[in-house]
Scaffold this motif. Structure first.
Motif, mmCIF file in Angstrom:
data_model
loop_
_atom_site.group_PDB
_atom_site.id
_atom_site.type_symbol
_atom_site.label_atom_id
_atom_site.label_comp_id
_atom_site.label_asym_id
_atom_site.label_seq_id
_atom_site.Cartn_x
_atom_site.Cartn_y
_atom_site.Cartn_z
ATOM 1 N N ILE A 63 0.883 -1.498 0.181
ATOM 2 C CA ILE A 63 -0.304 0.191 -0.176
ATOM 3 C C ILE A 63 1.055 1.154 -0.555
ATOM 4 C CG2 ILE A 63 -1.719 -1.111 1.351
ATOM 5 C CD1 ILE A 63 -1.119 0.213 4.084
ATOM 6 N N ALA A 64 2.065 0.985 0.050
ATOM 7 C CA ALA A 64 2.595 2.588 0.556
ATOM 8 C C ALA A 64 3.297 2.681 -1.428
ATOM 9 C CB ALA A 64 4.693 1.849 0.878
ATOM 10 N N PRO A 65 3.426 4.613 -1.209
ATOM 11 C CA PRO A 65 3.271 5.185 -2.854
ATOM 12 C C PRO A 65 4.588 4.433 -3.634
ATOM 13 C CG PRO A 65 3.414 6.591 -1.281
ATOM 14 C CD PRO A 65 3.216 5.357 -0.805
ATOM 15 N N GLN A 66 4.725 4.345 -4.643
ATOM 16 C CA GLN A 66 5.599 3.581 -5.415
ATOM 17 C C GLN A 66 6.479 4.214 -6.676
ATOM 18 O OE1 GLN A 66 6.896 0.649 -5.363
ATOM 19 N NE2 GLN A 66 5.606 0.405 -3.031
ATOM 20 N N ARG A 67 7.309 4.650 -6.383
ATOM 21 C CA ARG A 67 8.002 5.429 -6.639
ATOM 22 C C ARG A 67 8.160 5.023 -8.598
ATOM 23 N NH1 ARG A 67 12.572 9.437 -4.859
ATOM 24 N NH2 ARG A 67 10.898 10.223 -4.514
ATOM 25 N N ALA A 68 8.465 5.588 -9.213
ATOM 26 C CA ALA A 68 7.465 4.953 -11.116
ATOM 27 C C ALA A 68 9.402 5.743 -11.542
ATOM 28 C CB ALA A 68 7.339 5.875 -11.701
ATOM 29 N N LEU A 69 10.523 4.600 -11.461
ATOM 30 C CA LEU A 69 12.176 5.382 -11.941
ATOM 31 C C LEU A 69 12.295 5.256 -13.129
ATOM 32 C CD1 LEU A 69 14.101 2.920 -9.384
ATOM 33 C CD2 LEU A 69 13.219 5.291 -9.166
ATOM 34 N N ALA A 70 13.209 6.053 -13.854
ATOM 35 C CA ALA A 70 12.941 6.423 -15.192
ATOM 36 C C ALA A 70 14.164 6.029 -15.970
ATOM 37 C CB ALA A 70 12.526 7.680 -15.781
ATOM 38 N N ALA A 71 14.596 5.950 -17.162
ATOM 39 C CA ALA A 71 15.548 5.964 -17.626
ATOM 40 C C ALA A 71 15.983 7.061 -17.999
ATOM 41 C CB ALA A 71 16.430 4.983 -18.342
ATOM 42 N N PRO A 72 17.376 7.888 -17.818
ATOM 43 C CA PRO A 72 17.213 9.474 -18.390
ATOM 44 C C PRO A 72 16.675 9.865 -20.218
ATOM 45 C CG PRO A 72 19.370 8.837 -17.086
ATOM 46 C CD PRO A 72 18.327 7.436 -17.910
ATOM 47 N N VAL A 120 23.667 4.911 -5.388
ATOM 48 C CA VAL A 120 25.453 5.340 -6.035
ATOM 49 C C VAL A 120 25.309 3.953 -7.181
ATOM 50 C CG1 VAL A 120 26.119 6.387 -3.766
ATOM 51 C CG2 VAL A 120 26.368 3.499 -4.404
ATOM 52 N N SER A 121 23.947 3.400 -6.596
ATOM 53 C CA SER A 121 24.416 2.015 -7.632
ATOM 54 C C SER A 121 23.366 2.473 -9.419
ATOM 55 C CB SER A 121 24.133 0.651 -7.493
ATOM 56 O OG SER A 121 23.196 0.861 -6.205
ATOM 57 N N ASP A 122 22.219 3.037 -8.543
ATOM 58 C CA ASP A 122 21.177 3.470 -9.334
ATOM 59 C C ASP A 122 21.543 3.676 -10.936
ATOM 60 O OD1 ASP A 122 18.584 3.501 -10.132
ATOM 61 O OD2 ASP A 122 17.787 4.750 -8.543
ATOM 62 N N SER A 123 20.896 3.108 -11.095
ATOM 63 C CA SER A 123 21.100 3.739 -13.226
ATOM 64 C C SER A 123 20.142 4.611 -13.655
ATOM 65 C CB SER A 123 22.240 2.834 -13.430
ATOM 66 O OG SER A 123 21.827 1.967 -13.869
ATOM 67 N N ASN A 124 19.172 4.022 -13.159
ATOM 68 C CA ASN A 124 18.177 4.403 -13.344
ATOM 69 C C ASN A 124 17.588 5.756 -13.060
ATOM 70 O OD1 ASN A 124 15.521 3.206 -15.227
ATOM 71 N ND2 ASN A 124 14.310 2.104 -13.831
ATOM 72 N N HIS A 125 17.822 6.574 -13.407
ATOM 73 C CA HIS A 125 17.452 8.012 -13.263
ATOM 74 C C HIS A 125 16.331 8.533 -12.695
ATOM 75 C CE1 HIS A 125 21.764 9.036 -13.034
ATOM 76 N NE2 HIS A 125 21.720 7.091 -12.077
ATOM 77 N N PHE A 126 15.648 9.505 -12.664
ATOM 78 C CA PHE A 126 14.553 9.734 -11.994
ATOM 79 C C PHE A 126 14.500 11.433 -12.302
ATOM 80 C CE2 PHE A 126 15.328 7.521 -8.146
ATOM 81 C CZ PHE A 126 14.602 9.175 -6.868
ATOM 82 N N THR A 127 15.506 11.675 -11.700
ATOM 83 C CA THR A 127 15.588 13.872 -11.160
ATOM 84 C C THR A 127 17.117 14.333 -12.098
ATOM 85 O OG1 THR A 127 14.976 13.126 -8.788
ATOM 86 C CG2 THR A 127 15.942 15.143 -9.449
ATOM 87 N N ALA A 128 16.761 15.677 -12.308
ATOM 88 C CA ALA A 128 17.815 15.596 -13.094
ATOM 89 C C ALA A 128 18.099 17.762 -12.466
ATOM 90 C CB ALA A 128 17.255 16.202 -14.747
#
Length: 160
Positions: free
Chosen positions: A37-46, A103-111
């Protein structure tokens, strides 16, 4: 003078008596339910951020359009347009720096991108989620005019 009420009851919390194994199962079930039930953050590649984005508020007096591009070497840039009359003002292009969840996440969602406009510096914080681009613009006046720094936030939809 104190009176006592012989019919008054003292309420106490019920006690939960569980065996350690049952308690562990209950804790795991609670954690699993919380994850569902916790909100999930959708991750995105650049690359998901690239494209032309238009402000959902067509009457904005701020940023009207954002173009995010990616060069062959992977470097991303952003070109911003702000409300001007009769045509929107082109702020030019700025390099984009992207961020992951760790640091190991290559699926970036912020810029972020920084525009130094001479009279002010505007830092853009862009978040991509659920098919839209949220842009927060933080403007700091650097010209000694005494104008107040300000922040704005807008949602952008993909144009093409």
């Amino acid at each position: 003078m104190t009176t006592s009420n012989p019919t008054a009851r003292t309420l106490t919390a019920p006690r939960l008596l569980l065996a350690p194994r049952s308690l562990t199962a209950l804790a795991l079930a609670t954690l699993s339910l919380g994850a569902l039930i916790a909100p999930q953050r959708a991750l995105a590649a650049p690359a998901d951020m690239t494209g032309t984005w238009v402000n959902s508020n067509v009457t904005t007096s701020g940023i009207t359009r954002v173009n995010v591009t990616r060069a062959a070497g992977g470097q991303m840039t952003v070109q911003v347009f702000g409300r001007c009359h009769p045509n929107d003002c082109d702020w030019g292009s700025a390099p984009v720096v992207t961020y992951g969840a760790n640091v190991s996440d290559s699926n970036h969602f912020t810029a972020t991108a920084v525009y130094a406009k001479g009279f002010a510096t505007t830092t853009l914080v862009m978040n991509f989620a659920r098919g839209r681009l949220d842009v927060q613009a933080l403007t700091q006046f650097t010209d000694g005019s005494g104008r107040q720094n300000y922040a704005s936030r807008d949602a952008f939809a993909r144009y093409r």
